[in-house]
Motif scaffolding. Structure first.
Motif, PDB file in Angstrom:
ATOM      1  N   GLY A 114     -39.921   0.395   6.949  1.00  0.00           N
ATOM      2  CA  GLY A 114     -39.281  -0.558   7.797  1.00  0.00           C
ATOM      3  C   GLY A 114     -38.863  -2.018   7.115  1.00  0.00           C
ATOM      4  O   GLY A 114     -38.407  -2.962   7.552  1.00  0.00           O
ATOM      5  N   VAL A 115     -39.045  -1.876   5.854  1.00  0.00           N
ATOM      6  CA  VAL A 115     -38.584  -2.890   5.005  1.00  0.00           C
ATOM      7  C   VAL A 115     -36.998  -2.992   5.158  1.00  0.00           C
ATOM      8  O   VAL A 115     -36.184  -2.061   4.902  1.00  0.00           O
ATOM      9  CB  VAL A 115     -38.870  -2.621   3.560  1.00  0.00           C
ATOM     10  N   GLN A 116     -36.468  -3.962   5.438  1.00  0.00           N
ATOM     11  CA  GLN A 116     -35.306  -4.381   5.462  1.00  0.00           C
ATOM     12  C   GLN A 116     -34.211  -4.747   4.056  1.00  0.00           C
ATOM     13  O   GLN A 116     -34.874  -5.048   3.219  1.00  0.00           O
ATOM     14  CB  GLN A 116     -34.896  -5.473   6.332  1.00  0.00           C
ATOM     15  N   LEU A 117     -33.141  -4.095   4.126  1.00  0.00           N
ATOM     16  CA  LEU A 117     -32.360  -4.104   2.852  1.00  0.00           C
ATOM     17  C   LEU A 117     -31.928  -5.582   2.668  1.00  0.00           C
ATOM     18  O   LEU A 117     -31.969  -6.029   1.461  1.00  0.00           O
ATOM     19  CB  LEU A 117     -31.236  -3.113   3.037  1.00  0.00           C
ATOM     20  N   GLY A 118     -31.545  -6.154   3.519  1.00  0.00           N
ATOM     21  CA  GLY A 118     -31.025  -7.458   3.336  1.00  0.00           C
ATOM     22  C   GLY A 118     -29.629  -7.554   3.024  1.00  0.00           C
ATOM     23  O   GLY A 118     -28.927  -6.658   2.811  1.00  0.00           O
ATOM     24  N   ASP A 119     -28.999  -8.776   2.703  1.00  0.00           N
ATOM     25  CA  ASP A 119     -27.657  -8.807   2.177  1.00  0.00           C
ATOM     26  C   ASP A 119     -27.423  -7.972   0.908  1.00  0.00           C
ATOM     27  O   ASP A 119     -28.108  -8.640  -0.052  1.00  0.00           O
ATOM     28  CB  ASP A 119     -27.014 -10.254   2.283  1.00  0.00           C
ATOM     29  N   ASP A 120     -26.592  -7.195   0.864  1.00  0.00           N
ATOM     30  CA  ASP A 120     -26.391  -6.767  -0.555  1.00  0.00           C
ATOM     31  C   ASP A 120     -27.507  -6.115  -1.151  1.00  0.00           C
ATOM     32  O   ASP A 120     -27.771  -6.013  -2.404  1.00  0.00           O
ATOM     33  CB  ASP A 120     -25.499  -7.490  -1.446  1.00  0.00           C
ATOM     34  N   GLY A 121     -28.588  -5.726  -0.403  1.00  0.00           N
ATOM     35  CA  GLY A 121     -29.688  -5.430  -0.911  1.00  0.00           C
ATOM     36  C   GLY A 121     -30.550  -6.242  -1.525  1.00  0.00           C
ATOM     37  O   GLY A 121     -31.726  -5.901  -2.196  1.00  0.00           O
TER      38      GLY A 121
END
Length: 178
Positions: A114-121
Motif C-alpha cells: 500500500g505504499v504509494q509511488l507518488g509523483d514520478d516515484g
C-alpha cells in the motif's frame, strides 16, 4: 727490437659444439613449453572468470528487469516514466550498496503493502532510501525493513511521510526491526 709473438691455433671439434647446442635448444624448448602451459592455464582461468562474471551480470540484470516488470503491474505505466524510475532504483543501488534486483523486488512488495509511488516515484524512492538506511543500521535486509515499516504505517493509519519517525522508534529498539 724483435717482436715477441705467440701464435695459438684452435681447432674446434664441431661434434661437441653441435651436441651442446642441441642440449641448450632442448632446455629452451622445454622451458618454453612449461611457460606456454602456465600461460594457457592462466588464460583459461581468466577466461573462465570473465565468463562467470558475465553470466552473473546477465543474471542480476535479468533479476532487476524481472523485479521492475513485477512492480510495473502495480503502477500506472501510462503516467509514470518507468525508465526514469529504473534509473532512480539503479542510483539508489549504487548509493546504498544494495543490489538493484533486491530493490526492484522490494519496491513491488512496498507497492503491494500500500505504499504509494507518488509523483514520478518520488515518494517511493524516499521511502526506499529511508528503508535502506534502516536496513544498514539495523543489520537486516531491505525487504524486511520495507515490509515491517509498511505494516506499522498501515496498522497506525500513518502516511508514508512519517517513515522517518517510525524508523527512529525502531532504531531505539536496538534491533532496528519492529
Amino acid at each position: 727490437m724483435a717482436e715477441n709473438k705467440v701464435k695459438y691455433y684452435v681447432r674446434i671439434d664441431d661434434k661437441y659444439v653441435e651436441a651442446d647446442m642441441k642440449g641448450a635448444e632442448g632446455k629452451v624448448s622445454s622451458a618454453g613449453g612449461k611457460i606456454a602451459g602456465v600461460a594457457k592455464t592462466a588464460g583459461l582461468a581468466i577466461g573462465g572468470a570473465l565468463v562467470a562474471a558475465g553470466g552473473a551480470a546477465i543474471k542480476f540484470g535479468s533479476e532487476f528487469e524481472s523485479g521492475m516488470a513485477k512492480a510495473s503491474t502495480l503502477i500506472d505505466t501510462t503516467s509514470v516514466d518507468m525508465d526514469g524510475l529504473q534509473k532512480k532504483i539503479l542510483d539508489l543501488s549504487n548509493k546504498s550498496g544494495i543490489a538493484a534486483a533486491d530493490l526492484s523486488n522490494t519496491m513491488y512488495n512496498a507497492l503491494s503493502a500500500g505504499v504509494q509511488l507518488g509523483d514520478d516515484g518520488g515518494d517511493m524512492m524516499a521511502y526506499l532510501e529511508s528503508c535502506t538506511k534502516l536496513a544498514k543500521s539495523g543489520f537486516t535486509d531491505v525487504d524486511t525493513a520495507v515490509t515491517s515499516t509498511a505494516k506499522v504505517l498501515n496498522a497506525y493509519k500513518m502516511d508514508v511521510s512519517e517513515t522517518d519517525k517510525i524508523h527512529k522508534i525502531g532504531s531505539k529498539n536496538r534491533s532496528g526491526c519492529f
